[in-house]
Design an enzyme around this catalytic site. Structure first.
Site, mmCIF file in Angstrom:
data_model
loop_
_atom_site.group_PDB
_atom_site.id
_atom_site.type_symbol
_atom_site.label_atom_id
_atom_site.label_comp_id
_atom_site.label_asym_id
_atom_site.label_seq_id
_atom_site.Cartn_x
_atom_site.Cartn_y
_atom_site.Cartn_z
ATOM 1 N N GLY A 50 7.160 -16.155 -11.625
ATOM 2 C CA GLY A 50 7.769 -16.990 -10.122
ATOM 3 C C GLY A 50 6.244 -16.437 -8.856
ATOM 4 N N CYS A 51 5.190 -16.378 -9.851
ATOM 5 C CA CYS A 51 3.701 -15.968 -9.556
ATOM 6 C C CYS A 51 2.804 -17.356 -10.428
ATOM 7 C CB CYS A 51 3.115 -14.478 -9.669
ATOM 8 S SG CYS A 51 3.332 -13.043 -8.815
#
Length: 137
Positions: A50-51
């Site tokens: 998610g980064c």
């Protein structure tokens, strides 16, 4: 909820910064203080999904309190991780579940300077912290 001593230090440091340039410089200095992760620790199992940038996160329980270590390939993100770790390291698992990351970065005068992708990435780090704690139960 009382702040850990490291979080109070972060608050005091950022309170003295009048503008974004000074805050960004301070963020990078905090990031430079993060203990580096070994190549073994920078593995896929420790990577935060998610980064946009690569972020690795490790957790170690000490009784009912937790210590996290993190790193990123992005310098500004390392600083954001450092101030997040200052806020979460040593707190009880219940406190971590209630932590509002946006509020913490707002208190430091950083929230309005975070891009949506950085905000989402920090939220992903917090979610991963909670997952690591749940997996240890």
């Amino acid at each position: 909820m009382s702040l850990p001593a490291a979080a109070e230090t972060v608050q005091q440091a950022f309170a003295g910064c009048p503008g974004w340039e000074q805050r960004a410089r301070l963020l990078m200095q905090w990031g430079d203080q993060l203990a580096p992760l070994s190549e073994v620790e920078r593995c896929e199992a420790n990577r935060v999904n998610g980064c946009e940038s690569s972020v690795w996160l490790l957790a170690e329980g000490k009784g009912d309190r937790w210590q996290f270590r993190a790193s990123s390939d992005a310098r500004l993100l390392r600083g954001l991780l450092a101030v997040l770790l200052a806020r979460v390291n040593g707190i009880h698992q219940r406190e971590l579940a209630q932590l509002d990351v946006t509020d913490w970065f707002g208190q430091l005068g950083l929230a309005r300077h975070l891009s949506p992708s950085r905000s989402n990435g920090l939220q992903a780090v917090l979610i991963r912290m909670q997952q690591l704690l749940q997996a240890s139960e």
